[in-house]
Write an enzyme that holds these catalytic residues in place. Structure first.
Site, mmCIF file in Angstrom:
data_model
loop_
_atom_site.group_PDB
_atom_site.id
_atom_site.type_symbol
_atom_site.label_atom_id
_atom_site.label_comp_id
_atom_site.label_asym_id
_atom_site.label_seq_id
_atom_site.Cartn_x
_atom_site.Cartn_y
_atom_site.Cartn_z
ATOM 1 N N ASN A 94 0.807 -1.226 0.000
ATOM 2 C CA ASN A 94 0.000 0.000 0.000
ATOM 3 C C ASN A 94 0.839 1.276 0.000
ATOM 4 O O ASN A 94 0.420 2.282 -0.561
ATOM 5 C CB ASN A 94 -0.925 -0.009 1.237
ATOM 6 C CG ASN A 94 -1.510 1.357 1.502
ATOM 7 O OD1 ASN A 94 -2.404 1.809 0.796
ATOM 8 N ND2 ASN A 94 -0.980 2.051 2.495
ATOM 9 N N SER A 146 -4.433 2.511 -8.735
ATOM 10 C CA SER A 146 -5.297 3.694 -8.694
ATOM 11 C C SER A 146 -6.059 3.760 -10.012
ATOM 12 O O SER A 146 -5.577 3.271 -11.043
ATOM 13 C CB SER A 146 -4.460 4.962 -8.543
ATOM 14 O OG SER A 146 -5.244 6.099 -8.846
ATOM 15 N N TYR A 159 2.630 10.020 -11.331
ATOM 16 C CA TYR A 159 1.860 9.138 -10.451
ATOM 17 C C TYR A 159 1.064 8.109 -11.256
ATOM 18 O O TYR A 159 1.056 6.923 -10.939
ATOM 19 C CB TYR A 159 0.914 9.986 -9.583
ATOM 20 C CG TYR A 159 0.095 9.184 -8.601
ATOM 21 C CD1 TYR A 159 0.690 8.619 -7.478
ATOM 22 C CD2 TYR A 159 -1.273 8.998 -8.786
ATOM 23 C CE1 TYR A 159 -0.059 7.877 -6.571
ATOM 24 C CE2 TYR A 159 -2.030 8.268 -7.881
ATOM 25 C CZ TYR A 159 -1.414 7.713 -6.778
ATOM 26 O OH TYR A 159 -2.158 6.978 -5.889
ATOM 27 N N ALA A 161 1.670 7.014 -14.243
ATOM 28 C CA ALA A 161 2.589 6.040 -14.857
ATOM 29 C C ALA A 161 3.024 5.002 -13.830
ATOM 30 O O ALA A 161 3.116 3.807 -14.132
ATOM 31 C CB ALA A 161 3.809 6.758 -15.421
ATOM 32 N N SER A 162 3.267 5.448 -12.606
ATOM 33 C CA SER A 162 3.706 4.499 -11.570
ATOM 34 C C SER A 162 2.588 3.507 -11.247
ATOM 35 O O SER A 162 2.831 2.317 -11.052
ATOM 36 C CB SER A 162 4.172 5.245 -10.312
ATOM 37 O OG SER A 162 3.077 5.748 -9.573
ATOM 38 N N LYS A 163 1.357 3.990 -11.229
ATOM 39 C CA LYS A 163 0.248 3.083 -10.909
ATOM 40 C C LYS A 163 -0.082 2.176 -12.112
ATOM 41 O O LYS A 163 -0.539 1.047 -11.936
ATOM 42 C CB LYS A 163 -0.986 3.886 -10.471
ATOM 43 C CG LYS A 163 -0.789 4.571 -9.116
ATOM 44 C CD LYS A 163 -0.465 3.560 -8.014
ATOM 45 C CE LYS A 163 -0.346 4.165 -6.629
ATOM 46 N NZ LYS A 163 0.024 3.194 -5.608
#
Lengths: 251, 78
Positions: A94, A146, A159, A161-163
């Site tokens: 998380n 997300s 953000y 792209a990371s998710k």
């Protein structure tokens, strides 16, 4: 909303980023459902509230203070779980950070930082958890993605792209680990009423809520309930999935 | 059981080889030491010595002999 149950009785779970928000709710709910929850936070004292649940729930909360980007510390934590419990049934990845900026104003440093926490640490934790789970030939890994990881969002290139990476690594890991009965799924929350959401200000909050079919933000507990399902044996044949918890959000 | 016996046992059981095959044994030189066999071997070594190997060491574990060298990093004298 599930307040207590025994769906996670005798399960050993690790929840990263458990000091507040969704991680806090997941750890709290898991303990209420009978799990032994190793709650991770970076700073001592950050898990104080969570630890006060001990004695008031059917499970237990054990603090683990480490930075998820510190591989050596993460390994040490995993060794501690192995020594104390001899197994790990559930990992909830998380811990995450958000650095929003419009295109043209995104620093390399922010890109690195977001990917370090949101992606590299997730893969690191996953690899460590699989070592324990492989021995028992079972396990459930839940990665917090997300809605922006699939849909994108203005101002959130890094953000999102990371998710997005979290979603694709979830699907790959699920394929690779299915034969060992280790399930890997992602939960993709939409707008959730956390400190992070409130920090954007009332006007923007209203704008965001207007885009939600159910016309309200979700709660961390509602995300946690989906995690209970994925952590429990109710989802024993579910892997490689991305479950949206977004009240029908259109972004 | 000595450390060397434990070390050998991990290879014998996870790669299904006989003791006379151990000296000079290398990764991917026999059918059973493929990527799946490799992970089984790592799990067996970790279990036998109660360690958790670093990813770099898992990648470096290319032979029976190299494994002995790696075990020393974890304070395991063979």
């Amino acid at each position: 909303m599930i307040s207590s149950c025994d769906l996670l009785k005798n399960k050993v779970c690790l929840v990263t980023g458990a000091s507040r928000g969704i991680g806090y709710a997941v750890a709290k709910r898991f303990a209420a459902c009978g799990a032994a929850v190793y709650a991770n936070g970076r700073r001592e004292e950050s898990l104080k509230e969570l630890l006060s649940l001990n004695g008031n729930c059917s499970g237990s909360v054990i603090p683990l203070y480490f930075d998820v980007t510190d591989s050596a510390a993460a390994k040490k934590a995993m060794m501690q779980i192995k020594k104390e419990q001899g197994k790990l049934d559930v990992l909830v990845n998380n811990a995450g950070i958000m650095k929003d900026a419009l295109i043209g104003m995104i620093s390399k440093e922010d890109m690195h930082q977001v990917f370090e926490v949101n992606v590299f640490a997730v893969m690191d934790m996953l690899q460590l958890a699989v070592k324990l789970m492989s021995r028992q030939n079972s396990g459930s890994i839940i990665n917090l993605a997300s809605i922006v990881g699939t849909n994108g969002n203005r101002g959130q290139m890094v953000y999102s792209a990371s998710k997005g990476a979290v979603i694709s690594l979830t699907k790959t890991a699920a394929k690779e680990l299915a034969s060992r009965h280790i399930r890997v799924n992602a939960v993709a929350p939409g707008v959730i009423d956390t400190d992070m959401f409130r920090s954007i200000g009332e006007e923007k909050m209203k704008e965001k809520i207007n885009l939600i079919g159910m016309n309200r933000a979700g709660t961390p507990e509602e995300v946690a309930d989906t995690c209970i399902y994925l952590a429990s044996d109710l989802s024993v044949y579910v892997t490689g999935q991305v479950i949206g918890v977004d009240g029908c959000e259109v972004i | 059981m000595t450390n060397l016996e434990k070390y050998k046992k991990a290879f014998l059981e996870s790669l299904e080889v006989s003791e006379d095959q151990l000296e000079g044994l290398e990764y991917q030189k026999i059918e059973s030491w493929d990527s799946v066999g490799h992970m089984n071997l790592v799990a067996a070594l970790e279990e036998a010595f109660d360690i958790m190997m670093d990813t770099d060491d898992i990648i470096d574990l290319s032979s029976y002999e190299k494994g002995k060298e790696i075990m020393r990093k974890y304070d395991i004298e063979l």
